[in-house]
Motif scaffolding. Sequence first.
Motif, PDB file in Angstrom:
ATOM      1  N   MET A   1       0.944  -1.316  -0.088  1.00  0.00           N
ATOM      2  CA  MET A   1      -0.115  -0.075  -0.027  1.00  0.00           C
ATOM      3  C   MET A   1       0.793   1.336   0.057  1.00  0.00           C
ATOM      4  O   MET A   1       1.685   1.300   0.758  1.00  0.00           O
ATOM      5  N   HIS A   2       0.567   2.200  -0.808  1.00  0.00           N
ATOM      6  CA  HIS A   2       1.195   3.474  -0.997  1.00  0.00           C
ATOM      7  C   HIS A   2       0.487   4.487  -0.351  1.00  0.00           C
ATOM      8  O   HIS A   2      -0.437   4.980  -1.037  1.00  0.00           O
ATOM      9  N   ILE A   3       1.169   5.014   0.674  1.00  0.00           N
ATOM     10  CA  ILE A   3       0.158   6.100   1.278  1.00  0.00           C
ATOM     11  C   ILE A   3       0.711   7.683   0.745  1.00  0.00           C
ATOM     12  O   ILE A   3       2.093   7.649   1.025  1.00  0.00           O
ATOM     13  N   ASP A   4       0.092   8.499   0.028  1.00  0.00           N
ATOM     14  CA  ASP A   4       0.530   9.746  -0.732  1.00  0.00           C
ATOM     15  C   ASP A   4      -0.302  10.719   0.078  1.00  0.00           C
ATOM     16  O   ASP A   4      -1.396  10.917   0.066  1.00  0.00           O
ATOM     17  N   LEU A   5       0.367  11.700   1.018  1.00  0.00           N
ATOM     18  CA  LEU A   5      -0.180  12.684   1.781  1.00  0.00           C
ATOM     19  C   LEU A   5       0.389  14.058   1.167  1.00  0.00           C
ATOM     20  O   LEU A   5       0.427  15.010   2.080  1.00  0.00           O
ATOM     21  N   SER A   6       0.900  14.208  -0.086  1.00  0.00           N
ATOM     22  CA  SER A   6       1.421  15.295  -0.527  1.00  0.00           C
ATOM     23  C   SER A   6       0.251  16.206  -0.879  1.00  0.00           C
ATOM     24  O   SER A   6      -0.867  16.065  -0.995  1.00  0.00           O
ATOM     25  N   GLY A   7       0.624  17.466  -0.342  1.00  0.00           N
ATOM     26  CA  GLY A   7      -0.291  18.461  -0.538  1.00  0.00           C
ATOM     27  C   GLY A   7      -1.310  18.666   0.759  1.00  0.00           C
ATOM     28  O   GLY A   7      -2.160  19.848   1.004  1.00  0.00           O
ATOM     29  N   LYS A   8      -1.045  17.837   1.865  1.00  0.00           N
ATOM     30  CA  LYS A   8      -1.761  17.893   3.056  1.00  0.00           C
ATOM     31  C   LYS A   8      -0.849  18.309   4.206  1.00  0.00           C
ATOM     32  O   LYS A   8       0.388  18.127   4.183  1.00  0.00           O
ATOM     33  N   THR A   9      -1.438  19.498   5.114  1.00  0.00           N
ATOM     34  CA  THR A   9      -0.597  19.777   6.076  1.00  0.00           C
ATOM     35  C   THR A   9      -0.988  19.210   7.562  1.00  0.00           C
ATOM     36  O   THR A   9      -2.418  18.939   7.578  1.00  0.00           O
ATOM     37  N   ALA A  10      -0.412  18.427   8.167  1.00  0.00           N
ATOM     38  CA  ALA A  10      -0.360  17.903   9.306  1.00  0.00           C
ATOM     39  C   ALA A  10      -0.067  18.441  10.559  1.00  0.00           C
ATOM     40  O   ALA A  10       1.313  18.920  10.534  1.00  0.00           O
ATOM     41  N   ILE A  11      -0.596  18.551  11.322  1.00  0.00           N
ATOM     42  CA  ILE A  11      -0.314  19.050  12.899  1.00  0.00           C
ATOM     43  C   ILE A  11      -0.069  17.808  13.948  1.00  0.00           C
ATOM     44  O   ILE A  11      -1.096  17.158  14.217  1.00  0.00           O
ATOM     45  N   VAL A  12       0.733  17.529  14.653  1.00  0.00           N
ATOM     46  CA  VAL A  12       0.930  16.658  15.479  1.00  0.00           C
ATOM     47  C   VAL A  12       1.451  17.166  16.850  1.00  0.00           C
ATOM     48  O   VAL A  12       2.482  17.820  16.990  1.00  0.00           O
ATOM     49  N   THR A  13       0.355  17.178  18.098  1.00  0.00           N
ATOM     50  CA  THR A  13       0.824  17.637  19.018  1.00  0.00           C
ATOM     51  C   THR A  13       1.782  16.853  19.815  1.00  0.00           C
ATOM     52  O   THR A  13       1.469  15.628  19.850  1.00  0.00           O
ATOM     53  N   GLY A  14       2.551  17.306  20.690  1.00  0.00           N
ATOM     54  CA  GLY A  14       3.328  16.585  21.599  1.00  0.00           C
ATOM     55  C   GLY A  14       4.227  15.725  20.757  1.00  0.00           C
ATOM     56  O   GLY A  14       4.432  14.473  21.223  1.00  0.00           O
ATOM     57  N   SER A  15       4.786  16.104  19.679  1.00  0.00           N
ATOM     58  CA  SER A  15       5.575  15.445  18.809  1.00  0.00           C
ATOM     59  C   SER A  15       7.049  15.334  18.795  1.00  0.00           C
ATOM     60  O   SER A  15       7.868  15.129  17.826  1.00  0.00           O
ATOM     61  N   SER A  16       7.665  16.193  19.865  1.00  0.00           N
ATOM     62  CA  SER A  16       9.098  16.156  19.728  1.00  0.00           C
ATOM     63  C   SER A  16      10.138  15.004  20.409  1.00  0.00           C
ATOM     64  O   SER A  16      10.986  14.729  20.011  1.00  0.00           O
ATOM     65  N   ALA A  17       9.169  13.842  20.687  1.00  0.00           N
ATOM     66  CA  ALA A  17       9.532  12.794  21.258  1.00  0.00           C
ATOM     67  C   ALA A  17       8.623  11.667  21.114  1.00  0.00           C
ATOM     68  O   ALA A  17       7.544  11.864  20.898  1.00  0.00           O
ATOM     69  N   GLY A  18       9.116  10.257  21.320  1.00  0.00           N
ATOM     70  CA  GLY A  18       8.158   9.345  21.481  1.00  0.00           C
ATOM     71  C   GLY A  18       7.348   8.743  20.534  1.00  0.00           C
ATOM     72  O   GLY A  18       7.761   8.922  19.237  1.00  0.00           O
ATOM     73  N   ILE A  19       6.084   8.564  20.791  1.00  0.00           N
ATOM     74  CA  ILE A  19       4.991   8.399  19.717  1.00  0.00           C
ATOM     75  C   ILE A  19       4.711   9.318  18.787  1.00  0.00           C
ATOM     76  O   ILE A  19       4.768   9.005  17.715  1.00  0.00           O
TER      77      ILE A  19
END
Length: 263
Positions: A1-19
């Motif tokens: 499966m090829h996942i392509d998220l080009s053109g999408k903006t994602a915000i991930v909170t608490g993402s400097s380490a770990g999960i």
Amino acid sequence: MHIDLSGKTAIVTGSSAGIGFAIAAGLARAGAHVIVNGRSAASTAQAVERIAAAAPQAQVEGHAGDLGTAQGCAELVARYPSCDILVNNLGIYGLQDFFETPDSEWQRFFEVNIMSGVRLSRAYLPAMVGRGWGRVVFISSESALNIPADMIHYGFTKTALLSLARGLAKRVAGSGVTVNSVLPGPTLSDGLATMLADEVSASGKTLDEVAAEFVVAHRPSSIIRRAASVEEVANMVVYTCSPQASATTGAALRVDGGVVDSL
């Protein structure tokens, strides 16, 4: 499966380490423009550098701020007023007996673990609905179902996230936006590695071996009989954020190694 998220903006909170870091890195490798978040400028910048080094083509930048406060959430939204993917990963945990947990600690866990996701979902979901596409993921825990007796306040917040995700999925029904929760089990994150460091040093065993012994002792219902890697959890989240997961919404997706003894 090829996942392509080009053109999408994602915000991930608490993402400097770990999960959270593993999720941000996975989304970046899939082509998304990723906003990494940490409480300190130094840790956030370091995380951005690590992702950029591993995926030179990735679009990644950082936002340092405490999203456990209303002001911190407002500052993030002011800087990034729109996103296509929101991963509410920010969370805190800690062992504390119920009878020794003061109101202030209940409130702190509520603000960080629940209200950060409430505030950011409220800010970003309407535009996703307007565009007809979006993904919101809440990182819950197997502790939402197996409430730990030694940190009831933590389990309570993770159960609340299941309700929040399910309710929001219904609220935006038919819009093209999906809302789900992901439930990791024991995971070999930075926090678990730190907790087990003394045992690793004393025993001469590897971290993986000590972590597996910890899982068997404290989560005996585990079927994989080991801690999951942060990448294994991130894989589920990246899929959930993908176009391929368009029919998955309102779901509680377990990456718990079979800890929850339920069909």
